[in-house]
Design an enzyme around this catalytic site. Structure first.
Site, PDB file in Angstrom:
ATOM      1  N   TYR A 255    -100.242 -87.481 -12.834  1.00  0.00           N
ATOM      2  CA  TYR A 255    -100.078 -86.720 -14.079  1.00  0.00           C
ATOM      3  C   TYR A 255     -98.837 -87.207 -14.839  1.00  0.00           C
ATOM      4  CZ  TYR A 255     -98.590 -83.166 -17.326  1.00  0.00           C
ATOM      5  OH  TYR A 255     -98.130 -82.541 -18.476  1.00  0.00           O
TER       6      TYR A 255
ATOM      7  N   ASN B 242    -110.075 -75.682 -20.345  1.00  0.00           N
ATOM      8  CA  ASN B 242    -109.053 -74.828 -19.705  1.00  0.00           C
ATOM      9  C   ASN B 242    -108.648 -73.675 -20.622  1.00  0.00           C
ATOM     10  OD1 ASN B 242    -107.514 -74.217 -17.430  1.00  0.00           O
ATOM     11  ND2 ASN B 242    -105.667 -75.143 -18.307  1.00  0.00           N
TER      12      ASN B 242
ATOM     13  N   LYS C 184     -98.338 -89.233 -18.731  1.00  0.00           N
ATOM     14  CA  LYS C 184     -97.446 -88.913 -19.859  1.00  0.00           C
ATOM     15  C   LYS C 184     -96.561 -90.119 -20.167  1.00  0.00           C
ATOM     16  CE  LYS C 184     -98.969 -84.859 -20.757  1.00  0.00           C
ATOM     17  NZ  LYS C 184     -99.745 -84.615 -21.978  1.00  0.00           N
TER      18      LYS C 184
ATOM     19  N   TYR D 160    -102.792 -72.795 -23.818  1.00  0.00           N
ATOM     20  CA  TYR D 160    -101.559 -71.974 -23.790  1.00  0.00           C
ATOM     21  C   TYR D 160    -100.590 -72.364 -24.917  1.00  0.00           C
ATOM     22  CZ  TYR D 160     -97.052 -70.351 -21.877  1.00  0.00           C
ATOM     23  OH  TYR D 160     -95.812 -69.790 -21.706  1.00  0.00           O
TER      24      TYR D 160
ATOM     25  N   SER E 294     -93.578 -84.547 -21.696  1.00  0.00           N
ATOM     26  CA  SER E 294     -93.103 -83.628 -20.667  1.00  0.00           C
ATOM     27  C   SER E 294     -91.792 -84.135 -20.075  1.00  0.00           C
ATOM     28  CB  SER E 294     -94.169 -83.575 -19.566  1.00  0.00           C
ATOM     29  OG  SER E 294     -93.681 -82.928 -18.429  1.00  0.00           O
TER      30      SER E 294
ATOM     31  N   ASN F  87     -98.167 -73.457 -11.834  1.00  0.00           N
ATOM     32  CA  ASN F  87     -96.784 -73.293 -12.308  1.00  0.00           C
ATOM     33  C   ASN F  87     -96.211 -71.951 -11.852  1.00  0.00           C
ATOM     34  OD1 ASN F  87     -97.999 -75.010 -15.031  1.00  0.00           O
ATOM     35  ND2 ASN F  87     -96.224 -75.762 -13.922  1.00  0.00           N
TER      36      ASN F  87
ATOM     37  N   LEU G 191    -112.799 -76.211 -24.449  1.00  0.00           N
ATOM     38  CA  LEU G 191    -112.736 -75.001 -23.606  1.00  0.00           C
ATOM     39  C   LEU G 191    -112.677 -75.330 -22.113  1.00  0.00           C
ATOM     40  CD1 LEU G 191    -115.299 -72.675 -25.490  1.00  0.00           C
ATOM     41  CD2 LEU G 191    -112.874 -72.998 -25.959  1.00  0.00           C
TER      42      LEU G 191
HETATM   43  P1  NAD Z   1    -103.738 -75.940 -21.480  1.00  0.00           P
HETATM   44  O1  NAD Z   1    -104.622 -76.451 -20.422  1.00  0.00           O
HETATM   45  O2  NAD Z   1    -103.583 -74.460 -21.601  1.00  0.00           O
HETATM   46  O3  NAD Z   1    -104.202 -76.504 -22.909  1.00  0.00           O
HETATM   47  C1  NAD Z   1    -104.881 -77.703 -23.085  1.00  0.00           C
HETATM   48  C2  NAD Z   1    -106.086 -77.426 -23.978  1.00  0.00           C
HETATM   49  O4  NAD Z   1    -106.762 -78.662 -24.233  1.00  0.00           O
HETATM   50  C3  NAD Z   1    -107.095 -76.484 -23.316  1.00  0.00           C
HETATM   51  O5  NAD Z   1    -107.498 -75.485 -24.235  1.00  0.00           O
HETATM   52  C4  NAD Z   1    -108.263 -77.398 -22.942  1.00  0.00           C
HETATM   53  O6  NAD Z   1    -109.500 -76.710 -22.981  1.00  0.00           O
HETATM   54  C5  NAD Z   1    -108.151 -78.476 -24.019  1.00  0.00           C
HETATM   55  N1  NAD Z   1    -108.679 -79.799 -23.623  1.00  0.00           N
HETATM   56  C6  NAD Z   1    -108.424 -80.509 -22.486  1.00  0.00           C
HETATM   57  N2  NAD Z   1    -109.123 -81.665 -22.493  1.00  0.00           N
HETATM   58  C7  NAD Z   1    -109.816 -81.695 -23.662  1.00  0.00           C
HETATM   59  C8  NAD Z   1    -110.729 -82.604 -24.244  1.00  0.00           C
HETATM   60  N3  NAD Z   1    -111.098 -83.722 -23.617  1.00  0.00           N
HETATM   61  N4  NAD Z   1    -111.246 -82.316 -25.469  1.00  0.00           N
HETATM   62  C9  NAD Z   1    -110.916 -81.184 -26.112  1.00  0.00           C
HETATM   63  N5  NAD Z   1    -110.079 -80.253 -25.595  1.00  0.00           N
HETATM   64  C10 NAD Z   1    -109.535 -80.504 -24.387  1.00  0.00           C
HETATM   65  O7  NAD Z   1    -102.317 -76.653 -21.298  1.00  0.00           O
HETATM   66  P2  NAD Z   1    -100.932 -76.334 -22.007  1.00  0.00           P
HETATM   67  O8  NAD Z   1    -100.016 -75.754 -20.999  1.00  0.00           O
HETATM   68  O9  NAD Z   1    -101.149 -75.634 -23.285  1.00  0.00           O
HETATM   69  O10 NAD Z   1    -100.438 -77.835 -22.252  1.00  0.00           O
HETATM   70  C11 NAD Z   1    -100.685 -78.500 -23.463  1.00  0.00           C
HETATM   71  C12 NAD Z   1    -100.140 -79.918 -23.371  1.00  0.00           C
HETATM   72  O11 NAD Z   1     -98.764 -79.862 -23.044  1.00  0.00           O
HETATM   73  C13 NAD Z   1    -100.790 -80.798 -22.310  1.00  0.00           C
HETATM   74  O12 NAD Z   1    -100.866 -82.102 -22.815  1.00  0.00           O
HETATM   75  C14 NAD Z   1     -99.808 -80.744 -21.160  1.00  0.00           C
HETATM   76  O13 NAD Z   1     -99.892 -81.890 -20.355  1.00  0.00           O
HETATM   77  C15 NAD Z   1     -98.493 -80.679 -21.905  1.00  0.00           C
HETATM   78  N6  NAD Z   1     -97.393 -80.068 -21.155  1.00  0.00           N
HETATM   79  C16 NAD Z   1     -97.545 -78.805 -20.619  1.00  0.00           C
HETATM   80  C17 NAD Z   1     -96.503 -78.229 -19.912  1.00  0.00           C
HETATM   81  C18 NAD Z   1     -96.648 -76.872 -19.267  1.00  0.00           C
HETATM   82  O14 NAD Z   1     -95.868 -76.561 -18.377  1.00  0.00           O
HETATM   83  N7  NAD Z   1     -97.582 -76.025 -19.695  1.00  0.00           N
HETATM   84  C19 NAD Z   1     -95.295 -78.924 -19.773  1.00  0.00           C
HETATM   85  C20 NAD Z   1     -95.166 -80.192 -20.343  1.00  0.00           C
HETATM   86  C21 NAD Z   1     -96.235 -80.749 -21.031  1.00  0.00           C
HETATM   87  C1  WQD Z   2     -90.917 -74.653 -11.249  1.00  0.00           C
HETATM   88  C2  WQD Z   2     -90.098 -74.380  -9.990  1.00  0.00           C
HETATM   89  C3  WQD Z   2     -91.124 -75.156  -7.961  1.00  0.00           C
HETATM   90  C4  WQD Z   2     -94.537 -72.529  -7.802  1.00  0.00           C
HETATM   91  C5  WQD Z   2     -94.307 -78.807 -13.707  1.00  0.00           C
HETATM   92  C6  WQD Z   2     -94.739 -80.226 -13.918  1.00  0.00           C
HETATM   93  C7  WQD Z   2     -94.163 -80.750 -15.177  1.00  0.00           C
HETATM   94  C8  WQD Z   2     -94.445 -79.823 -16.355  1.00  0.00           C
HETATM   95  C9  WQD Z   2     -94.083 -78.402 -16.063  1.00  0.00           C
HETATM   96  C10 WQD Z   2     -96.435 -80.477 -17.446  1.00  0.00           C
HETATM   97  C11 WQD Z   2     -90.095 -75.564  -9.001  1.00  0.00           C
HETATM   98  C12 WQD Z   2     -90.977 -73.642  -7.959  1.00  0.00           C
HETATM   99  C13 WQD Z   2     -93.379 -73.133  -8.216  1.00  0.00           C
HETATM  100  C14 WQD Z   2     -94.507 -71.708  -6.635  1.00  0.00           C
HETATM  101  C15 WQD Z   2     -92.161 -72.153  -6.419  1.00  0.00           C
HETATM  102  N1  WQD Z   2     -95.847 -79.755 -16.652  1.00  0.00           N
HETATM  103  N2  WQD Z   2     -92.215 -72.955  -7.528  1.00  0.00           N
HETATM  104  N3  WQD Z   2     -93.304 -71.549  -6.013  1.00  0.00           N
HETATM  105  O1  WQD Z   2     -92.535 -78.413 -11.188  1.00  0.00           O
HETATM  106  O2  WQD Z   2     -90.721 -77.893 -12.871  1.00  0.00           O
HETATM  107  O3  WQD Z   2     -92.872 -78.803 -13.613  1.00  0.00           O
HETATM  108  O4  WQD Z   2     -94.698 -78.017 -14.843  1.00  0.00           O
HETATM  109  O5  WQD Z   2     -96.030 -81.451 -17.983  1.00  0.00           O
HETATM  110  O6  WQD Z   2     -94.713 -82.002 -15.360  1.00  0.00           O
HETATM  111  O7  WQD Z   2     -94.312 -81.029 -12.831  1.00  0.00           O
HETATM  112  O8  WQD Z   2     -92.802 -76.478 -12.821  1.00  0.00           O
HETATM  113  O9  WQD Z   2     -93.626 -74.192 -12.699  1.00  0.00           O
HETATM  114  O10 WQD Z   2     -94.533 -75.907 -11.084  1.00  0.00           O
HETATM  115  O11 WQD Z   2     -92.186 -75.139 -10.834  1.00  0.00           O
HETATM  116  O12 WQD Z   2     -91.110 -71.984  -5.800  1.00  0.00           O
HETATM  117  O13 WQD Z   2     -95.520 -71.150  -6.222  1.00  0.00           O
HETATM  118  O14 WQD Z   2     -90.721 -73.283  -9.297  1.00  0.00           O
HETATM  119  O15 WQD Z   2     -90.868 -75.669  -6.679  1.00  0.00           O
HETATM  120  O16 WQD Z   2     -88.840 -75.638  -8.411  1.00  0.00           O
HETATM  121  P1  WQD Z   2     -92.149 -77.956 -12.504  1.00  0.00           P
HETATM  122  P2  WQD Z   2     -93.385 -75.399 -11.863  1.00  0.00           P
END
Ligand code: NAD
Ligand code: WQD
Length: 383
Positions: free
Chosen positions: A196, A43, A200, A19, A149, A246, A41
């Protein structure tokens, strides 16, 4: 002023079909950077590569200088495969790598799953990162942007107020080395509620130690708040495998009739409407934050060391506001059901984004409405 990266240099994006990775790759390509993606691939789907190629073709129509996009399907933990990929980018002339910087997105991110399968998370998110940094070191590639994060703030968010980098659940130790330089290491952590989040936190601590041990490393840990939305073209979106966790992907599934209702976790938070508040940031703004970090990291004027930087808007929206905005923008009804609080949740989590503005010259541009509108365009395009 930021030094331009010359045409024959590459940014390696690990996890670049996911994403945030795909949106970042697209912003890098628009900025004229060559990109090498490695993704297993786990995710994401190969189809995202074709969409990125289409966007490039369209954007650079009639231009002779089109940035390169290379892709390798590989697990970034497989050292021989990664070594072979990196070797392809060694310059014959300078004997240095033409990969001058790396963005690491490759991690697992499902909070709930991490509680049941912690080793899966520690293996990919922490052990994988350690070995990968060791490999990068052997190629003298030492500019790294890391996906951190807001989760690292843990329960500090409950104290209220906008979260600043130095408030983290890390205890920071400053010390002076033999040359008189000040070094920073991280010790201790509080209030992290799940494995998780700890991956981080640990990753940040490890990267801080690495940067303190060798002043050639420049590491930017970008702490994302809540990324939502998608590219305004409607070509790229958020398309995880399996059931999403999420808020926004669940809102979308309910809106599209793939799920019957949204459980709203908690209506008794200390907020104006009782639902939890988050700092939702448009993924294209977030992606541009990475382009800015790469530009800062590859500039000759950049500061060495480990830097934590929030990527958020500084404004909060409640869960109810998200649902209302999506309903208004889409014209569709999103059925909700009040549920109890989700374990480990905090009521309010909002960034202080001023360090990103100061260090990277980055400010977010897009609103919650923009995110909802762009998601609707993506859904229309892929109907
Ligand atoms: P995502 O799952 O869509 O993207 C991660 C990508 O990495 C995927 O395409 C997956 O196939 C690939 N991947 C995973 N393990 C791998 C491996 N061992 N080798 C090669 N490829 C691998 O997730 P995202 O939402 O794009 O998140 C990206 C990063 O940001 C992650 O580190 C996540 O923890 C961090 N992050 C995400 C959020 C969020 O809410 N989406 C918030 C804070 C931090
Ligand atoms: C947002 C709000 C839920 C689902 C998470 C990870 C964080 C980061 C981002 C990677 C919260 C509420 C959610 C539902 C709901 N990821 N909710 N009904 O929890 O802020 O953060 O994603 O690093 O580490 O913890 O994001 O999108 O899960 O939730 O009411 O079905 O929506 O309770 O208040 P969050 P979220």
């Amino acid at each position: 002023a930021i030094d331009p990266i010359s045409e024959d240099q590459y940014v390696l994006v690990v996890g670049g079909l996911g994403y945030i990775g795909s949106h970042t790759t697209w912003e890098l390509l628009k900025a004229g950077q060559n990109v090498v993606i490695v993704d297993n691939l786990s995710n994401s789907y190969r189809d995202v590569l074709q969409r990125l190629q289409l966007l490039v073709k369209d954007h650079y129509k009639g231009h002779s200088n089109v940035p390169q996009l290379d892709f390798y399907e590989a697990d970034y933990r497989k050292r021989p495969a990664m070594k072979a990929i990196l070797e392809r980018y060694d310059s014959l002339y300078t004997l240095k790598s033409t990969i001058t910087s790396v963005i690491h997105f490759a991690a697992y991110k499902a909070v709930e799953e991490s509680i049941h399968r912690p080793l899966k998370y520690y293996s990919n998110n922490v052990a994988g990162l350690i070995d990968f940094c060791d490999l990068l070191d052997t190629f003298s590639i030492k500019t790294l942007v890391f996906s951190s994060s807001a989760t690292v703030y843990g329960e500090l968010a409950n104290k209220g107020g906008r979260l600043r980098e130095e408030l983290t659940s890390h205890t920071t130790t400053h010390w002076t080395d033999k040359s008189g330089s000040t070094r920073t290491t991280l010790s201790g952590c509080t209030g992290l509620t799940n494995p998780y989040g700890r991956t981080k936190w640990m990753s940040e601590a490890i990267l801080a130690d690495l940067a303190a041990s060798d002043r050639e490393w420049k590491i930017y840990a970008l702490r994302y708040f809540n990324p939502i939305g998608c590219d305004s073209s409607g070509v790229l979106g958020e398309d995880p495998r399996g059931t999403p966790n999420n808020l926004m992907p669940i809102v979308v599934r309910v809106m599209e009739g793939q799920m019957s209702e949204l459980s709203v976790f908690g209506s008794d938070w200390d907020t104006s409407d009782g639902t939890a508040i988050r700092d939702f940031i448009h993924v294209s703004d977030l992606a541009r934050g990475h382009v800015a970090a790469i530009a800062a990291g590859t500039s000759t004027k950049s500061l060495p060391g480990f830097h934590t930087i929030n990527l958020g808007t500084g404004n909060g929206s409640s869960v109810k506001e998200v649902v209302d905005t999506m309903q208004a923008v889409s014209g569709k009804t999103i059925k909700t059901k009040a549920s109890g609080r989700r374990e480990g949740d905090v009521g309010v989590c909002i960034a202080d984004p001023s360090k990103a503005a100061k260090m990277l010259g980055w400010t977010p541009q897009k609103t919650l409405e923009d995110s909802c509108r762009d998601i609707c365009r993506y859904l229309d395009t892929h109907a």
